[in-house]
Motif scaffolding. Sequence first.
Motif, PDB file in Angstrom:
ATOM      1  N   GLU A  58      15.076 -20.171  14.384  1.00  0.00           N
ATOM      2  CA  GLU A  58      14.477 -20.611  15.409  1.00  0.00           C
ATOM      3  C   GLU A  58      14.112 -19.510  16.475  1.00  0.00           C
ATOM      4  O   GLU A  58      15.099 -18.663  16.479  1.00  0.00           O
ATOM      5  CB  GLU A  58      15.161 -21.841  16.171  1.00  0.00           C
ATOM      6  N   ILE A  59      13.190 -19.483  17.319  1.00  0.00           N
ATOM      7  CA  ILE A  59      12.752 -18.632  18.418  1.00  0.00           C
ATOM      8  C   ILE A  59      14.011 -17.966  19.033  1.00  0.00           C
ATOM      9  O   ILE A  59      14.154 -16.663  19.401  1.00  0.00           O
ATOM     10  CB  ILE A  59      11.748 -18.676  18.802  1.00  0.00           C
ATOM     11  N   LEU A  60      14.709 -19.041  19.497  1.00  0.00           N
ATOM     12  CA  LEU A  60      15.696 -18.598  20.739  1.00  0.00           C
ATOM     13  C   LEU A  60      16.869 -18.319  19.903  1.00  0.00           C
ATOM     14  O   LEU A  60      17.875 -17.601  20.519  1.00  0.00           O
ATOM     15  CB  LEU A  60      15.944 -19.919  21.389  1.00  0.00           C
ATOM     16  N   ASP A  61      17.010 -18.271  18.718  1.00  0.00           N
ATOM     17  CA  ASP A  61      18.107 -17.733  17.856  1.00  0.00           C
ATOM     18  C   ASP A  61      18.003 -16.292  17.126  1.00  0.00           C
ATOM     19  O   ASP A  61      18.813 -16.076  16.393  1.00  0.00           O
ATOM     20  CB  ASP A  61      18.452 -18.784  16.593  1.00  0.00           C
ATOM     21  N   MET A  62      16.644 -15.724  17.319  1.00  0.00           N
ATOM     22  CA  MET A  62      16.261 -14.583  16.742  1.00  0.00           C
ATOM     23  C   MET A  62      17.059 -13.364  17.482  1.00  0.00           C
ATOM     24  O   MET A  62      17.000 -13.480  18.761  1.00  0.00           O
ATOM     25  CB  MET A  62      14.833 -14.347  16.612  1.00  0.00           C
ATOM     26  N   CYS A  63      17.414 -12.486  16.682  1.00  0.00           N
ATOM     27  CA  CYS A  63      17.993 -11.044  17.257  1.00  0.00           C
ATOM     28  C   CYS A  63      16.598 -10.053  17.521  1.00  0.00           C
ATOM     29  O   CYS A  63      16.218  -9.790  16.369  1.00  0.00           O
ATOM     30  CB  CYS A  63      18.950 -10.543  16.260  1.00  0.00           C
ATOM     31  N   ILE A  64      16.361  -9.991  18.887  1.00  0.00           N
ATOM     32  CA  ILE A  64      14.972  -9.372  19.136  1.00  0.00           C
ATOM     33  C   ILE A  64      14.201 -10.085  18.560  1.00  0.00           C
ATOM     34  O   ILE A  64      13.272 -10.083  17.631  1.00  0.00           O
ATOM     35  CB  ILE A  64      14.751  -7.807  18.546  1.00  0.00           C
ATOM     36  N   LEU A  65      13.397 -11.262  19.228  1.00  0.00           N
ATOM     37  CA  LEU A  65      12.703 -12.323  18.853  1.00  0.00           C
ATOM     38  C   LEU A  65      11.260 -11.790  18.631  1.00  0.00           C
ATOM     39  O   LEU A  65      10.673 -12.131  17.793  1.00  0.00           O
ATOM     40  CB  LEU A  65      12.871 -13.400  19.556  1.00  0.00           C
ATOM     41  N   ALA A  66      10.951 -10.597  19.180  1.00  0.00           N
ATOM     42  CA  ALA A  66       9.574 -10.062  19.334  1.00  0.00           C
ATOM     43  C   ALA A  66       9.322  -9.132  18.055  1.00  0.00           C
ATOM     44  O   ALA A  66       8.299  -8.699  17.910  1.00  0.00           O
ATOM     45  CB  ALA A  66       9.459  -8.875  20.236  1.00  0.00           C
ATOM     46  N   THR A  67      10.402  -9.162  17.177  1.00  0.00           N
ATOM     47  CA  THR A  67       9.996  -8.436  15.824  1.00  0.00           C
ATOM     48  C   THR A  67      10.050  -9.464  14.832  1.00  0.00           C
ATOM     49  O   THR A  67       9.975  -8.985  13.633  1.00  0.00           O
ATOM     50  CB  THR A  67      11.170  -7.594  15.634  1.00  0.00           C
ATOM     51  N   TRP A  68       9.752 -10.666  14.926  1.00  0.00           N
ATOM     52  CA  TRP A  68       9.424 -11.565  13.752  1.00  0.00           C
ATOM     53  C   TRP A  68       8.253 -11.361  13.144  1.00  0.00           C
ATOM     54  O   TRP A  68       8.457 -11.392  11.828  1.00  0.00           O
ATOM     55  CB  TRP A  68       9.388 -13.079  14.386  1.00  0.00           C
ATOM     56  N   HIS A  69       7.316 -10.803  13.612  1.00  0.00           N
ATOM     57  CA  HIS A  69       6.097 -10.529  13.052  1.00  0.00           C
ATOM     58  C   HIS A  69       6.346  -9.206  11.949  1.00  0.00           C
ATOM     59  O   HIS A  69       5.822  -9.144  10.736  1.00  0.00           O
ATOM     60  CB  HIS A  69       4.868 -10.190  13.632  1.00  0.00           C
ATOM     61  N   ILE A  70       7.401  -8.419  12.080  1.00  0.00           N
ATOM     62  CA  ILE A  70       7.683  -7.185  11.298  1.00  0.00           C
ATOM     63  C   ILE A  70       8.231  -7.681  10.102  1.00  0.00           C
ATOM     64  O   ILE A  70       8.078  -7.573   8.888  1.00  0.00           O
ATOM     65  CB  ILE A  70       8.559  -6.241  12.146  1.00  0.00           C
ATOM     66  N   SER A  71       9.101  -8.682  10.278  1.00  0.00           N
ATOM     67  CA  SER A  71       9.716  -9.485   9.028  1.00  0.00           C
ATOM     68  C   SER A  71       8.729 -10.156   8.497  1.00  0.00           C
ATOM     69  O   SER A  71       8.720  -9.950   7.023  1.00  0.00           O
ATOM     70  CB  SER A  71      10.866 -10.640   9.560  1.00  0.00           C
ATOM     71  N   ALA A  72       7.936 -10.641   8.942  1.00  0.00           N
ATOM     72  CA  ALA A  72       6.987 -11.495   8.148  1.00  0.00           C
ATOM     73  C   ALA A  72       5.955 -10.650   7.482  1.00  0.00           C
ATOM     74  O   ALA A  72       5.562 -10.850   6.201  1.00  0.00           O
ATOM     75  CB  ALA A  72       6.016 -12.518   9.204  1.00  0.00           C
ATOM     76  N   ASP A  73       5.577  -9.546   7.992  1.00  0.00           N
ATOM     77  CA  ASP A  73       4.907  -8.459   7.475  1.00  0.00           C
ATOM     78  C   ASP A  73       5.628  -8.139   6.172  1.00  0.00           C
ATOM     79  O   ASP A  73       4.871  -7.554   5.127  1.00  0.00           O
ATOM     80  CB  ASP A  73       4.555  -7.389   8.262  1.00  0.00           C
ATOM     81  N   MET A  74       6.772  -7.653   6.332  1.00  0.00           N
ATOM     82  CA  MET A  74       7.656  -6.886   4.907  1.00  0.00           C
ATOM     83  C   MET A  74       7.720  -8.037   3.936  1.00  0.00           C
ATOM     84  O   MET A  74       7.581  -7.859   2.984  1.00  0.00           O
ATOM     85  CB  MET A  74       9.030  -6.848   5.831  1.00  0.00           C
ATOM     86  N   GLN A  75       7.700  -9.345   4.182  1.00  0.00           N
ATOM     87  CA  GLN A  75       7.919 -10.426   3.093  1.00  0.00           C
ATOM     88  C   GLN A  75       6.557 -10.429   2.541  1.00  0.00           C
ATOM     89  O   GLN A  75       6.597 -10.511   1.330  1.00  0.00           O
ATOM     90  CB  GLN A  75       8.191 -11.860   3.918  1.00  0.00           C
ATOM     91  N   LEU A  76       5.596 -10.393   3.276  1.00  0.00           N
ATOM     92  CA  LEU A  76       4.318 -10.300   2.397  1.00  0.00           C
ATOM     93  C   LEU A  76       4.115  -9.018   1.785  1.00  0.00           C
ATOM     94  O   LEU A  76       3.511  -9.154   0.678  1.00  0.00           O
ATOM     95  CB  LEU A  76       2.978 -10.574   3.523  1.00  0.00           C
ATOM     96  N   PHE A  77       4.493  -7.885   2.391  1.00  0.00           N
ATOM     97  CA  PHE A  77       4.319  -6.512   1.449  1.00  0.00           C
ATOM     98  C   PHE A  77       5.256  -6.704   0.282  1.00  0.00           C
ATOM     99  O   PHE A  77       4.650  -6.128  -0.733  1.00  0.00           O
ATOM    100  CB  PHE A  77       4.860  -5.673   2.547  1.00  0.00           C
ATOM    101  N   LEU A  78       6.456  -7.260   0.179  1.00  0.00           N
ATOM    102  CA  LEU A  78       6.744  -7.159  -1.098  1.00  0.00           C
ATOM    103  C   LEU A  78       5.954  -8.063  -2.236  1.00  0.00           C
ATOM    104  O   LEU A  78       6.339  -7.760  -3.509  1.00  0.00           O
ATOM    105  CB  LEU A  78       8.199  -8.397  -0.824  1.00  0.00           C
ATOM    106  N   PHE A  79       5.346  -8.982  -1.886  1.00  0.00           N
ATOM    107  CA  PHE A  79       4.245  -9.789  -2.809  1.00  0.00           C
ATOM    108  C   PHE A  79       3.202  -9.164  -3.008  1.00  0.00           C
ATOM    109  O   PHE A  79       2.276  -9.511  -3.766  1.00  0.00           O
ATOM    110  CB  PHE A  79       4.296 -11.235  -2.529  1.00  0.00           C
ATOM    111  N   SER A  80       2.695  -8.338  -2.228  1.00  0.00           N
ATOM    112  CA  SER A  80       1.275  -7.629  -2.020  1.00  0.00           C
ATOM    113  C   SER A  80       0.935  -7.191  -3.577  1.00  0.00           C
ATOM    114  O   SER A  80      -0.246  -7.227  -3.864  1.00  0.00           O
ATOM    115  CB  SER A  80       0.940  -6.849  -0.922  1.00  0.00           C
ATOM    116  N   PRO A  81       1.680  -6.566  -4.227  1.00  0.00           N
ATOM    117  CA  PRO A  81       1.254  -5.918  -5.499  1.00  0.00           C
ATOM    118  C   PRO A  81       0.758  -6.565  -6.244  1.00  0.00           C
ATOM    119  O   PRO A  81      -0.199  -6.368  -7.208  1.00  0.00           O
ATOM    120  CB  PRO A  81       2.522  -5.087  -5.989  1.00  0.00           C
ATOM    121  N   VAL A  82       1.060  -7.942  -6.382  1.00  0.00           N
ATOM    122  CA  VAL A  82       0.269  -8.980  -7.196  1.00  0.00           C
ATOM    123  C   VAL A  82      -0.922  -9.015  -7.190  1.00  0.00           C
ATOM    124  O   VAL A  82      -1.706  -8.876  -8.071  1.00  0.00           O
ATOM    125  CB  VAL A  82       1.178 -10.423  -7.149  1.00  0.00           C
ATOM    126  N   PHE A  83      -1.504  -9.157  -5.907  1.00  0.00           N
ATOM    127  CA  PHE A  83      -3.099  -9.232  -5.602  1.00  0.00           C
ATOM    128  C   PHE A  83      -3.765  -7.855  -5.818  1.00  0.00           C
ATOM    129  O   PHE A  83      -4.754  -7.944  -6.038  1.00  0.00           O
ATOM    130  CB  PHE A  83      -2.969  -9.758  -4.057  1.00  0.00           C
TER     131      PHE A  83
END
Length: 711
Positions: A441-466
Amino acid sequence: MITTLLLIVLTIGVGIGKEHSSTMFTSNIDVSDNCKTAVQRLTALQATQPQLLAHYWDSWGKPSDSILTGHTTFLGYYDECINLKNTELGDMSYCLYAMAMDMNIIQSTSESPDGVCHTSDCPTQVNTSTKFNVRVGVCYPSACSASEFALVLSKMNITNIISMTTDPFSGTTNSVNIKVHSVSDSPAFCPVTDVEYDTGAVAVIVVCVVLVGLVVLGTTLDVVLWQFSSPKVAPDVVEESEKLLPGKDNSKETQGNLKSAVVPDMKTKIERPTVKELLLAFSLYNTIPSLLMRQRPSALKALGAMKIFSNFAIVALHLFYITLVLFLDTSHNSYLLDLMKRIELQPMINVTFAVECFFVVSATLSSYLTLKDMEKFKKFRFVYFYLNRFFRLSPMFYLFTLIAYKLSARFGQGPLWYSLDAETCVNSWWYNVLYLVNTREILDMCILATWHISADMQLFLFSPVFILLLYRSELVGLIAVGAAMIGATAAVGYAAATNGYRAAILYNPDVLQQISYLHCQTFYRINSYLTGIVLGYILYKKYNLANLPIAKWLKQSMYMLLWMVAIVLCTVTVLAPYFEYSFAYHYSNFENTVILMFSGLAWSIGIAIIIYICNTGYGGMVNSFLSWPGWEPLVKLTYGVALCHEMVIFFIVGTLQSGLKYTDTVFAMLLVFTMVLSYSVSAVAAICVELPISKIVSLCFKLAGIEARSK
């Protein structure tokens, strides 16, 4: 203000001093003996040291103007409170207490000839009664805990804070009373003070000192050993160089001799042992030119400026909402409603779409460079693909996580001083290590402004498939991308419909729940990322409308149509919530669901079209602006700004000594200061961490026989 201060001193002072003796006042309060003694010492000041008591009351927050428009945080004077420790009051603490208040407008009537009520028996009528919550800065003895002093507050006579007894226009007895009818059992906020340096904090400081030391050592070695030692030039080389002067023999043969004579010495000069190369990676002579100078023309145009502007918009959004949450009562705030109705503020209020731009740019670069790498090496290099990404992002990400976790609480102090490690990093730092920040949850994030970096890394992991599917078979790849987009869109629609999420997000009573479980989730950003992957593939294949065998005017018309489509998509997407904010038209659940399902995709397609036009020769002035080489240094600092700007915002806001009323001018000044300080911090981090480690990683790849891809 002086009148208000005197009124509060009289009201509260009399309430404590005259109506109760110091002993009687604390006798029925369930607090510790030390707290009772401290409060008794405080109440006794009215008779012994009224001037000191005045300073005490002066440090309290006091209701001011603009209460009904939502300005309901009254900080008082934090430093004045803390400095009372040098008096006989001893150590003092400060907290913001939540109080429920009523504003009553009472009109008195009279049958007297002049229309003015002259007696206390005049009938009264309450015209309006408005309830709202405020947060008041309260100074109290450190011998009491925050919860104990809340009990003390509940016994104090602090109800009649403001009273206007006579209407200055008519002379009738109209009174405006603001009364406190309850005090929260626990304080709304208590700033972090006197944080001790534990082992973890010392370790982080040591790491930072070592990094700075390496910069100093590397720069010193560079200056002493290499920068001031010019290459030795043999006499025959000097003779050959003289032939290049005007009037001398400047034949190609002579120039070739000169080149062959000088180059070997230069090669010998730059060949250094590995230890020296590692130290030189930290040298300012290497990092600063890498930061400020354009190493080579970028393969793709306009992407750098897109990253800068999306980053700027994200910082502006976070500053906007943080200041609103800290200083405005968002549950009863007509001023906030007026802000939401301003059309010129819609790009900032709805700036969540700036994050879509971030994903499009990231995926475009990843797709394009990976396809170029596969073309060069005739294979997909999985090891390099993942290791290069991990070592490029992780050092800075982990360092700022450690700083937020162990050092942020020690950067300053103030009435709103916020510690990133208070309840968040302590329990969730390992989510940062695994790039899973956005799963909390947003109030439980450590450096909440970096959530999009985590999401980008997760998408990057699966990007080779496409990427691989597109590389092997364009049709199969596009089908896979389309299927994934349909699935992601359906998931967004299901989440929006079942939870009642709103397109005008600020109208959602549980706005944090919508941000946490929709906007920060990876599935909500899949469409943007896949749009970027397809765009990278199109640019790699050099699909250009200009190459079509059609008339020039028809090509120009097609590009003009693309411009119109991009502008319409981006404009409609940003302004869609505006109709609900401004015209009081409430979208139905179905309409909200449709907007949330397709708005992100529409914005991403609009941004992708603009990038495509700029890279195919029809960008015109827009491309000249977005591809300006002067953006290069700022582009290299955007990642650091994304990591540090949240701490910078809380540093600026947390050290404010007085309340803040939102105006466009105040916000603009805060934004400029935030951007300057964020980029400064990012520059230091880039020089000490990002650029040196990037160089070291390149050396390690070279030693391992892994060739870096061209950028």
